[in-house]
Write an enzyme that holds these catalytic residues in place. Structure first.
Site, PDB file in Angstrom:
ATOM      1  N   GLY A   1     -40.262 -69.068 -13.107  1.00 54.85           N
ATOM      2  CA  GLY A   1     -40.680 -67.697 -12.815  1.00 54.85           C
ATOM      3  C   GLY A   1     -41.193 -67.590 -11.431  1.00 54.85           C
ATOM      4  N   ASN A   2     -41.859 -66.649 -11.018  1.00 56.35           N
ATOM      5  CA  ASN A   2     -42.213 -66.168  -9.822  1.00 56.35           C
ATOM      6  C   ASN A   2     -43.569 -65.216 -10.031  1.00 56.35           C
ATOM      7  OD1 ASN A   2     -41.410 -63.258  -9.272  1.00 56.35           O
ATOM      8  ND2 ASN A   2     -39.440 -64.484  -9.521  1.00 56.35           N
ATOM      9  N   ARG A   3     -44.375 -65.055  -8.948  1.00 59.62           N
ATOM     10  CA  ARG A   3     -45.547 -64.244  -9.199  1.00 59.62           C
ATOM     11  C   ARG A   3     -45.534 -62.776  -9.189  1.00 59.62           C
ATOM     12  NH1 ARG A   3     -49.546 -66.264  -4.899  1.00 59.62           N
ATOM     13  NH2 ARG A   3     -50.855 -64.498  -5.672  1.00 59.62           N
TER      14      ARG A   3
END
Ligand code: CTP
Length: 407
Positions: A203-205
């Protein structure tokens, strides 16, 4: 603006005195409609003095002017603050046994409620059901806030501050007179999650805040919005007073987001890709949880394959006249400016507008603020904004309107 302020029987009524004062000071014509119970907390003379208009609770006063419906008909905006559990239940059922009840039934203006009650009452399934019904009807709900309550207990239940209620109420009223009226827009938001196995993902932030702000700003300025939401942080979507103009479509992976955006984009005037889309997905998603004992000692390697570039695909297949907008999150470095990188990205993807923002370990993500430079298809700077994500969203829509004016 003609504003009706309904006041119901809660201790927070004292804060509504300030709310009325601020509205009057801002030049609005304010009519206060308290319930009988509300007058046990703040008396009628206070409401009359502060609003500078006569105040009554009963449908049997001022009958000659059919006051029981005239206030609701005249209103541009109705605010109920504090809104008790009892009043919210009455609103849900459409009860009209006092002047506030008849006013609420007679109005077609936006209705904004600021609930205030003890946490148990707020969390009771009956209240939760009522809130769902009211939200579905387009009622804008502000708060309640978490904090200390009158019994010495604490939890969600405090009425929001007057300034916050006014901000949401004025935004809801602006819905009826926005500069994006009639536009159909698709906005993507949040971060995609690419599964590794049933319990893990890459995922990412991205918190989704910027994309949701773009969708909200559009709705509040009159557009019909489809929000394609990948993963967004808790509270980011539920805080959004959609006012009935935002339809949310959920997507998990980049492929799902791509399919959802593509199927919605055909009918759109504007598409804004604010989602943080994973560039790669795992080549072989394991159908069962990958176990360490089955893995080689010392580490594993995941094969990743490239995802389609959704934004570039949208540009290639768009209907004539559609405006396509991207975001470019960049980290500075390598002797190249952010804008150089942004310009190359805009050229590569063919966007009408690209909002370039700087990100880093402590910048851009998970916060309420952002700073963007907006460049057009030729790489020219056509806007820049540093401020809340809502400010940035408004700057972006201003730039979209400028492009539309030129097309
Ligand atoms: N985007 C997209 N599909 C992808 C990757 C990105 O539609 N597979 C969109 C994003 O929603 C954003 C824009 O493209 O609007 C730019 O995203 P960004 O991650 O900055 O660009 P990339 O093309 O991934 O380039 P890089 O990561 O190399 O900077």
């Amino acid at each position: 603006m003609f504003v009706v302020v309904g006041v119901t029987g809660g201790i927070a009524a004292y804060k509504t005195v300030q709310l009325v004062r601020l509205l009057v000071k801002a030049g609005h014509e304010v009519h206060v409609v308290p319930t009988d119970d509300a007058l046990r907390f703040v008396g009628l003379p206070t409401w009359e003095a502060i609003s500078r208009h006569p105040v009554t609770t009963s449908v049997h006063d001022d009958v000659a002017r059919v006051r029981h419906v005239s206030l609701g008909r005249a209103a541009d905006l109705v605010i109920v603050a504090p809104a008790t559990a009892n009043t919210l239940a009455k609103m849900t059922a459409g009860l009209a046994d006092d002047l506030l009840g008849t006013t609420l039934l007679a109005t077609t203006a936006p209705v904004v409620v600021a609930p205030a009650m003890h946490t148990e009452m707020w969390q009771h399934p009956a209240t939760a059901d009522n809130m769902r019904v009211l939200r579905d009807r387009g009622v804008v709900v502000v708060g309640p806030e978490e904090g200390e309550l009158t019994g010495g207990d604490s939890g969600p239940g405090r009425m929001s501050e007057p300034e916050a209620i006014i901000e949401a109420a004025l935004a809801a009223a602006a819905l009826t007179a926005g500069d994006l009226e009639g536009l159909r827009v698709v906005v993507s938001a949040g971060g995609t999650r690419e599964p590794i196995d049933p319990v893990r993902y890459i995922g990412n932030r991205s918190s989704g805040r910027q994309g949701v702000a773009v969708a909200l700003a559009a709705a509040e300025r009159g557009a019909d919005v489809v929000l394609v939401a990948a993963h967004v942080d808790d509270g980011v979507l539920t805080d959004a007073p959609a006012g009935g103009r935002i339809r949310v479509v959920r997507a998990g992976t980049a492929a799902e987001l791509g399919a959802a955006v593509a199927s919605e984009a055909g009918a759109a005037d504007v598409v804004i890709m604010a989602a943080a889309v994973a560039d790669y997905r795992v080549a072989q998603v394991s159908p069962t949880k990958r176990a360490k004992e089955a893995a080689p000692e010392g580490g594993i390697t995941l094969d990743l394959v490239e995802n389609d570039d959704i934004l570039a695909g949208l540009v290639r297949t768009r209907p004539p006249g559609q405006i396509v907008v991207g975001f470019a999150a960049e980290t500075p470095g390598d002797g190249e400016t952010l804008l150089d990188r942004g310009r190359r990205k805009a050229a590569r993807k063919g966007t009408d507008l690209l909002a370039v923002n700087e990100v880093g370990w402590s910048q851009g993500f998970e916060s309420g603020h952002n700073a963007v430079t907006i460049i057009d298809a030729a790489g020219e700077i056509v806007g820049a904004r540093r401020g809340s994500k809502r400010d940035v969203a408004d700057a972006l829509w201003d730039a979209v309107l400028a492009v539309r004016a030129k097309k």
